[in-house]
Design a protein around this motif. Sequence first.
Motif, short mmCIF file in Angstrom:
data_model
loop_
_atom_site.label_atom_id
_atom_site.label_comp_id
_atom_site.label_asym_id
_atom_site.label_seq_id
_atom_site.Cartn_x
_atom_site.Cartn_y
_atom_site.Cartn_z
N THR A 252 0.81 -1.22 -0.09
CA THR A 252 0.02 0.07 -0.21
C THR A 252 0.75 1.19 0.21
O THR A 252 0.38 2.57 -0.11
CB THR A 252 -1.04 -0.04 1.50
OG1 THR A 252 -0.12 -0.02 2.35
CG2 THR A 252 -2.04 -1.17 1.34
N GLY A 253 2.28 1.05 -0.03
CA GLY A 253 3.17 2.35 0.30
C GLY A 253 3.34 2.71 1.65
O GLY A 253 2.44 2.51 2.47
N LEU A 254 4.48 3.17 1.78
CA LEU A 254 4.91 3.38 3.35
C LEU A 254 5.07 4.88 3.47
O LEU A 254 5.79 5.62 2.81
CB LEU A 254 6.28 2.69 3.43
CG LEU A 254 6.17 1.22 3.64
CD1 LEU A 254 7.62 0.61 3.81
CD2 LEU A 254 5.08 0.73 4.50
N GLU A 255 4.60 5.40 4.57
CA GLU A 255 4.81 6.78 5.15
C GLU A 255 5.79 6.91 6.22
O GLU A 255 5.38 6.14 7.21
CB GLU A 255 3.36 7.24 5.41
CG GLU A 255 3.49 8.74 5.90
CD GLU A 255 2.21 9.28 6.38
OE1 GLU A 255 1.96 10.46 7.16
OE2 GLU A 255 1.11 8.48 6.59
N ASN A 256 6.83 7.74 6.27
CA ASN A 256 7.63 7.83 7.29
C ASN A 256 7.01 8.44 8.67
O ASN A 256 6.74 9.71 8.52
CB ASN A 256 8.86 8.52 6.97
CG ASN A 256 9.88 8.65 7.99
OD1 ASN A 256 9.76 7.68 8.92
ND2 ASN A 256 10.84 9.46 7.83
N ARG A 257 6.94 7.73 9.47
CA ARG A 257 6.37 8.22 10.83
C ARG A 257 7.38 7.68 11.88
O ARG A 257 6.80 7.90 13.16
CB ARG A 257 4.97 7.77 11.52
CG ARG A 257 3.61 8.08 10.03
CD ARG A 257 3.55 9.55 9.96
NE ARG A 257 3.14 9.79 11.60
CZ ARG A 257 1.82 10.04 12.13
NH1 ARG A 257 0.95 9.44 11.27
NH2 ARG A 257 1.57 10.37 13.24
N SER A 258 8.47 7.71 11.52
CA SER A 258 9.39 7.32 12.62
C SER A 258 10.15 8.26 13.43
O SER A 258 10.81 8.23 14.41
CB SER A 258 10.73 6.58 12.01
OG SER A 258 11.43 7.03 10.77
N GLY A 259 9.93 9.76 12.91
CA GLY A 259 10.45 10.76 13.58
C GLY A 259 11.81 11.05 13.07
O GLY A 259 12.47 11.98 13.92
N GLN A 260 12.46 10.33 12.01
CA GLN A 260 13.70 10.74 11.71
C GLN A 260 13.63 10.79 10.23
O GLN A 260 12.84 10.09 9.55
CB GLN A 260 14.68 9.55 12.45
CG GLN A 260 14.58 8.28 11.86
CD GLN A 260 15.29 7.40 12.71
OE1 GLN A 260 16.49 7.72 12.82
NE2 GLN A 260 14.95 6.08 12.87
#
Length: 546
Positions: A252-260
């Motif tokens: 589905t596609g990845l969104e960066n929510r890691s904070g870096q």
Amino acid sequence: MSPQLLLFAEPLVASGLLRLLAEHFDDLETVDDPSLLKGAPTLVLWRPAAGTTGESLRRETLLLRERWRPAPLLVLLPPGHGVAASTLLELSAHGLLEAPSPEELLEAIRTLRAGGRVLQLQTGAALRPEGEAPQPLGLGQHLLVSGLEQIEATRALCQRLLDPPPSQPLQRWALEGRLRELACARQLLLLLWGPLSLAWELPESGAPASASASVTPGPGAESRGGILTLQQRNAAGIWQAVRQRLEAAIATGLENRSGQLLAIEGLHPERCRDLLLALLDQLESLRGQLAADAEGADALLERWLACQPQLREQALRAMASPYVQLPRQGMLEPVSRTLIASSDLTVIDPELPDLQPMLATLVLAQPLLVDGQLVPADELRAVLHLERLVANWLVRTAELLAADVLACCGSWPELRRYLLRSDLLATRNLERLRNQLNAQQRWGDLFERPIAIYESRRQLLCVDSGRIGAVNLLEPRDGELQRLGPLQQLVTLALETRDAVAPQLRQLVQSLGNLVVVLLTEVVGRAIGLVGRGIVQGMGRRTGRP
């Protein structure tokens, strides 16, 4: 004699379940009274009443397992049960469904009859149990929590204003600058008021809850919706369940929510997806080779490390396609061969945890240590923890390869249009991204990593619901602490000094405050009172003269 299913539920719910199961299972007899059994049941189905507490669920589940062993136990949770997800994962049940549809219930029964396991938790499963009082927060935690809540609310507002991006460039730049300012403010709060593990210990109504006592998730870490199904309870079945969930999240596609900042964000979305899926394919191939060799657990890690360069090479070749050629200085060059030649395939990420437990579970189905407990590999808690470990290896390995791809694109402009995002076609944008990644790495190596090692924290990058989130795993890291460099040890020494001096400094400030209060009340206050009394008496004598 046909197999029997033993049902425990309230009368109204039981009548509906009896009709549903009778319509779809001709070879299965469903009874709601143990006295009607003609032997041991094939499956036990329990639907607890609404309002059942987590402690009652744990106790009744254990009793049902012991009473009807070896029949598998399937627990159906009503909607809005209010039991924390960490409590649900500790239940000793073979199947756990939350408000399932009829089709999901029937499929779960078929899976359990075949010897598998099923887990389905909705997104809001981590509500506070009824009657549980919130934990009081200290001053530092309160300031940290309130500041993080304000930062998150402002960040969400800026994200909404940027979707879609404003047509005015000045407004878009201002919003992007505000997001960077909020990220810096968050880092400053964490530096001032406590370790990163406190960052998301928020009240249940305002932030996600922890999945276990030793894991502190970041945003979105508790939204583990969907179904986890183990068709087989061996190593192959466990791997297939983990792979299916990771593939579904990546597709589905990845969104960066890691904070870096991540290097894979610079890749084209299709290339990023191809790279992650190629790593999954190579991991499956390597797991099959290790399982076929049937070596002991001690030799797994050595074989794994020896195969890493080949694994990364094959992943790069699959991502770039071995048949694609692009012009470079007037000549056509194969993309995959050039990428492999310019990449360092032997580098190891120091933030990767010990891979021995993950490999032993993937290959030999050995128990996994979760929250200080040795959990069987086919238990639901162990499978979810194994998924975190595999996702962390997947993302961190993709980060190493993506960094090499960005470096190669810096010297090969024609390659950018094929592998990178469209906004990175400009040399300035690409170099700015690489400089930001290098600066982040240097800052992390010098300050953030020593602090994390000293606090026994390890950050796992997890893939869940189309997002890359960060999870902090608590584990001893004393060996890494002793191998830190001189400057990094100074950082840990500063933390130790702060911890040692803070109580004395707090007591000194409190004593000075008490002294100031005494001076103001006993000395200055009385002096002001005497002066005022003298003025009043003098005015009285003056007004009393004829």
